[in-house]
Design a protein around this motif. Structure first.
Motif, PDB file in Angstrom:
ATOM      1  N   THR A  97     106.515 -20.042  -8.790  1.00 12.37           N
ATOM      2  CA  THR A  97     107.500 -20.132  -9.872  1.00 12.37           C
ATOM      3  C   THR A  97     107.454 -21.443 -10.643  1.00 12.37           C
ATOM      4  O   THR A  97     108.129 -21.564 -11.679  1.00 12.37           O
ATOM      5  CB  THR A  97     108.932 -19.934  -9.318  1.00 12.37           C
ATOM      6  N   SER A  98     106.692 -22.434 -10.170  1.00 12.31           N
ATOM      7  CA  SER A  98     106.583 -23.687 -10.925  1.00 12.31           C
ATOM      8  C   SER A  98     105.814 -23.441 -12.211  1.00 12.31           C
ATOM      9  O   SER A  98     104.906 -22.607 -12.265  1.00 12.31           O
ATOM     10  CB  SER A  98     105.898 -24.753 -10.079  1.00 12.31           C
ATOM     11  N   LYS A  99     106.159 -24.201 -13.252  1.00  9.41           N
ATOM     12  CA  LYS A  99     105.632 -23.929 -14.584  1.00  9.41           C
ATOM     13  C   LYS A  99     104.858 -25.118 -15.155  1.00  9.41           C
ATOM     14  O   LYS A  99     105.220 -26.270 -14.955  1.00  9.41           O
ATOM     15  CB  LYS A  99     106.771 -23.611 -15.550  1.00  9.41           C
ATOM     16  N   ARG A 100     103.824 -24.787 -15.907  1.00  9.15           N
ATOM     17  CA  ARG A 100     103.101 -25.823 -16.648  1.00  9.15           C
ATOM     18  C   ARG A 100     103.989 -26.449 -17.713  1.00  9.15           C
ATOM     19  O   ARG A 100     103.963 -27.659 -17.940  1.00  9.15           O
ATOM     20  CB  ARG A 100     101.850 -25.214 -17.283  1.00  9.15           C
ATOM     21  N   ASN A 101     104.772 -25.584 -18.378  1.00 10.67           N
ATOM     22  CA  ASN A 101     105.696 -26.016 -19.426  1.00 10.67           C
ATOM     23  C   ASN A 101     104.985 -26.971 -20.385  1.00 10.67           C
ATOM     24  O   ASN A 101     103.923 -26.669 -20.899  1.00 10.67           O
ATOM     25  CB  ASN A 101     106.941 -26.649 -18.799  1.00 10.67           C
ATOM     26  N   HIS A 102     105.533 -28.178 -20.627  1.00  8.85           N
ATOM     27  CA  HIS A 102     104.917 -29.131 -21.544  1.00  8.85           C
ATOM     28  C   HIS A 102     104.267 -30.299 -20.789  1.00  8.85           C
ATOM     29  O   HIS A 102     104.042 -31.360 -21.382  1.00  8.85           O
ATOM     30  CB  HIS A 102     105.957 -29.687 -22.522  1.00  8.85           C
ATOM     31  N   LEU A 103     103.980 -30.118 -19.513  1.00 10.75           N
ATOM     32  CA  LEU A 103     103.417 -31.213 -18.722  1.00 10.75           C
ATOM     33  C   LEU A 103     101.965 -31.475 -19.101  1.00 10.75           C
ATOM     34  O   LEU A 103     101.168 -30.539 -19.240  1.00 10.75           O
ATOM     35  CB  LEU A 103     103.496 -30.882 -17.230  1.00 10.75           C
TER      36      LEU A 103
END
Length: 652
Positions: free
Chosen positions: A438-444
Motif C-alpha cells: 500500500t505504500s505509494k511512490r506519490n511525488h517522492l
C-alpha cells in the motif's frame, strides 16, 4: 505460532544470527557499568535471586525477559561507567552456590535520531505555551486542534512550500472510522510527559515503565536544553487528542501510548534494551524506536544477545502469538552513512522507516539502504516557518520543529495502529506485507538523481532511498480489514562461499550462488520476503567498499554504499547480516550474484572471506488467497497477484 512457519527453523536462524552479531560488535574502548547479568543454576525464581543479591551486597533489579533463571543486579558502590571490570564483585557472585554465571554488563552509546549529536548543543524549541496557538484553529469537520493546519504530514495542502496531497492520507482512514482504538504503542525513548494535557487521557500507565530509574513513572529528566523532549514529541505524533484545543492531533488519536524510559543515560546496556523491547508484549502492540547506534558514518553496530532474543521472542510470542511490531527510524547519518550498518534498522524483524520532506525529496540527513521498507515524513522545505513536524512538547507545550527520522518512525507507528484497529488479527509479517503493497511512490524523488524508481521481478516498484514508498493510511486500513494472514514463513540457506577472494580499485569481485531454494525440502522457499547476505571481509578502507546483490530475476540491491568517514582498516565486517527487501515476492530460484566494488579515488585493496546467502519467505503465494479485495483500488496487489498466478518467471 501464527503465520510464523517452523519455530525450530526460526530459532535456528536466531542462534546463528546471534553468533554473527556477537562477532561483529567490538568496542574501541570498553566501558563497564554497574549492572550484572546473573544466571542461577535452575529456574529458582525471583525470591532466590533477591536472596543472592542481598547476601552479596547487590541490589536486585528485575528478571531478564520474565525469566525465572536470569536476572539483573546492580551494585551501588560500583560507578555507573568505568574502564575496568570489577572482578572482585564478579567473583563474589560466582562463588554463591545458587549462581551459575555472573557477567558484568558493558556499556555502549545509543543516540536519539533527529538531534545534533554534539554534547551541549542547544536544542531549539518553541517558547510559546499551548494556549498561544489557539488563534490558528479553523472551523470545519476536520480536527479543530490549533496546530492541525500546520500538520502537513497528515493533510498537505501546500503549506510550508509542500506538494499538495503528499501526505500519509490519514484523513481517509479516519473517514472509514478508524482512529487506533484498542491499540497501545510503546515509545522506547527518554520518557514521556504523561501530564501533558494533549496526552494525559491517551497515556497507558499500566504498559509504561522507567528502566533508567527502575520505577513505573517514565517522566523525562529535566535539562536546560530540553534534550529529553524527544519521547514526548514522538508520543504526540501518534496519540495527541483530537478537538481539545491543544496542539495538534495524533495520526491514531484514538490509540494509547506507553512510555518506556530507557534512553536517558550515558551508556546503554544489553539488559536495559532487552527488557524494554520485551516489556508487556501482550499489552503493547507496537514498539516505536527513534534511536540507534551513533550516526557518525563509521559505526557498525547492532543489538547484543539479550536484545536480539527479546525481539525474536516478541515477534514469536507477542500479542498472543501474532507478533509484536517493532518500528525503527532508519538513521540520520546522511549520505555518508548506510543504515545496513545499523543492526536494528537492518533487521528483518523490524520495520525500518526512512523520511521524506513535504515536497517529496529525501532529507539531507537521511540514510539509505536496501533494508528500508517504507517512508513517512520529517522536515518540510528549509527556510519555511513551521516546516518541521508539529507535535506535543515538554511541560504542556507544543512545537512545530520536531524533525529527523525520529519524527518519521512514530508517524509509521500511528498508521500501523490504525491498521491494527481495522484488523486486530494482523501478524507482524502481515504488517510488512501491507506496508509493501500500500505504500505509494506519490511525488517522492531523489533530487540528486542517483536512485531512481525500479520495478522488481514480481512487478513491485521500489526505491533505494524510500523503500516501497510513502505510507498510505487510507489504503492500508482498507486492505487490512479484509486481509487474510499470509502463509507460514520459512528460511533456506541458499549457499555459502568461503575462501580468500581479492578485490581492488582496479579489479572488482563477482561471486555467484546457484540455488534451488531448498526445493523438495520442508523449508522450501518459493516467494521471497527478506534476503540476508552474511559477509566477512576486510579492506584498506572499509568505507570505500560498495556491495551489490543481483537476484535471479535481475533485481539489483545496493547492500552497502560508500561511507566516506569510515576509515577502518582492521575490523572490516565479520559475518555481518546485510539485508534487502527489494526482491520482495520474487522467485528466489536461480543464480544470485554478489559484487564487491571499491568506490574510491585512491588505490584500495580488500579480501572477502565468506558469503552466506539466506532466503526468507513462503512456499505458497501470500497474495493469491486474498479474496473479496478490490484489485482496482489496490493495484499493486493486483499486479503481483497476477504475476504469481500466471507462473511466469516462477518456476517451481
Amino acid at each position: 505460532m501464527s503465520g510464523g512457519g517452523s519455530v525450530m527453523l526460526l530459532l535456528g536462524a536466531v542462534v546463528t544470527l546471534l553468533v554473527f552479531l556477537d562477532h561483529q560488535v567490538i568496542a574501541n574502548t570498553e566501558v563497564m557499568t554497574n549492572q550484572w547479568l546473573v544466571r542461577l543454576h535452575d529456574d529458582l525464581g525471583s525470591d532466590a535471586a533477591k536472596l543472592v543479591a542481598k547476601r552479596n551486597g547487590f541490589s536486585y533489579v528485575s528478571p531478564v525477559l520474565g525469566s525465572h533463571r536470569e536476572f539483573v543486579f546492580k551494585h551501588k558502590l560500583v560507578p555507573h561507567a568505568r574502564t575496568r571490570r570489577s572482578l572482585p564483585h564478579t567473583r563474589l557472585l560466582k562463588a554463591d552456590p545458587l549462581v551459575n554465571a555472573a557477567i558484568q554488563q558493558p556499556g555502549y552509546e545509543r543516540s536519539k535520531r533527529g538531534y545534533k549529536q554534539i554534547r551541549g548543543f542547544p536544542i531549539k524549541t518553541d517558547d510559546t505555551s499551548v494556549e498561544a496557538h489557539n488563534n490558528n484553529a479553523k472551523e470545519s469537520n476536520l480536527p479543530n486542534d490549533p496546530l492541525y493546519a500546520k500538520q502537513w504530514y497528515i493533510n498537505n495542502t501546500g503549506q510550508a512550500g509542500g506538494v499538495p496531497k503528499l501526505d500519509l492520507n490519514v484523513e481517509a482512514a479516519w473517514a472509514l472510522g478508524y482512529t487506533g482504538k484498542g491499540v497501545t504503542t510503546a515509545i522506547m525513548d527518554d520518557g514521556v510527559d504523561y501530564m501533558h494535557p494533549d496526552l494525559f487521557n491517551n497515556f497507558d500507565a499500566d504498559a509504561s515503565y522507567d528502566f533508567s530509574s527502575n520505577d513505573p513513572f517514565p517522566y523525562p529528566r529535566f535539562t536546560d536544553d530540553w534534550f529529553n523532549s524527544h519521547g514526548t514529541r514522538c508520543a504526540g505524533e501518534i496519540a495527541a487528542a483530537r478537538d481539545n484545543g491543544i496542539c495538534g492531533v495524533g495520526v491514531a488519536y484514538g490509540s494509547k501510548v506507553a512510555g518506556l524510559r530507557m534512553l536517558d543515560q550515558p551508556y546503554m546496556t544489553d539488559l536495559i534494551e532487552a527488557n524494554s523491547m520485551g516489556h508487556k508484549p501482550d499489552r503493547v502492540h507496537i514498539y516505536s524506536a527513534s534511536w540507534g547506534p551513533t550516526d557518525d558514518g563509521k559505526t557498525v553496530d547492532g543489538p547484543r544477545n539479550a536484545t536480539m532474543r527479546a525481539i525474536v521472542k516478541g515477534v514469536n510470542e507477542g500479542r498472543g502469538g501474532l507478533g509484536s511490531i517493532y518500528v525503527w527510524a532508519s538513521g540520520d547519518g546522511g549520505p555518508d552513512d548506510d543504515c545496513n550498518c545499523d543492526g536494528y534498522a537492518a533487521s528483518m524483524w523490524t520495520i525500518s522507516i526512512n523520511s521524506a520532506t513535504n515536497d517529496g525529496q529525501t532529507a539531507g540527513y537521511d540514510e539509505s539502504c536496501s533494508s528500508t521498507l517504507a517512508s513517512t515524513f520529517s522536515n518540510g522545505k528549509s527556510g519555511y516557518q513551521d516546516a518541521g513536524v508539529a507535535t506535543t512538547d515538554l511541560y504542556g507545550k507544543c512545537t512545530t520543529r520536531h524533525s529527523g527520522t525520529s519524527a518519521a518512525a512514530p508517524e509509521a507507528a500511528g498508521v500501523f495502529a490504525l491498521a491494527l484497529e481495522a484488523n486486530p488479527l494482523l501478524t507482524w509479517r502481515d504488517m510488512q506485507h501491507l506496508t509493501v503493497l500500500t505504500s505509494k511512490r506519490n511525488h517522492l524523488y531523489d533530487p540528486n538523481g542517483e536512485h531512481n524508481w525500479t520495478i522488481n521481478g514480481a512487478g513491485i516498484e521500489f526505491n533505494h532511498l524510500f523503500g516501497y514508498g510513502v505510507l498510505d493510511a487510507g489504503d492500508m486500513v482498507d486492505l487490512a480489514k479484509d486481509w487474510k494472514s499470509v502463509p507460514d514463513r520459512w528460511h533456506c540457506t541458499a549457499g555459502t562461499i568461503k575462501g580468500k577472494y581479492e578485490f581492488s580499485t582496479n579489479q572488482s569481485l563477482i561471486l555467484t550462488i546457484d540455488t534451488d531454494a531448498c526445493k523438495g525440502m520442508e523449508n522450501q522457499v518459493n516467494y521471497l520476503e527478506h534476503v540476508q547476505s552474511f559477509i566477512t571481509l576486510k579492506s584498506t578502507r572499509r568505507g570505500h567498499v560498495t556491495l551489490y546483490l543481483l537476484s535471479p530475476m535481475n533485481t539489483t540491491s545496493l547492500l552497502l554504499s560508500k561511507r566516506e568517514k569510515d576509515d577502518d582498516a582492521t575490523d572490516g565486517f565479520t559475518k555481518w547480516p546485510f539485508m534487502t527487501t527489494h526482491a520482495w515476492a520474487e522467485n528466489p530460484r536461480g543464480v544470485w550474484r554478489l559484487f564487491a566494488i571499491f568506490d574510491s579515488d585512491t588505490p584500495q585493496d580488500g579480501m572477502l572471506f565468506e558469503w552466506t546467502l539466506m532466503l526468507h519467505g513462503t512456499q505458497k503465494s501470500p497474495y493469491t488467497g486474498q479474496k473479496d479485495i478490490d484489485m482496482q483500488r489496490h493495484s499493486k496487489l493486483g499486479v503481483v497477484k497476477r504475476e504469481h498466478e500466471s507462473g511466469q518467471n516462477f518456476r517451481f
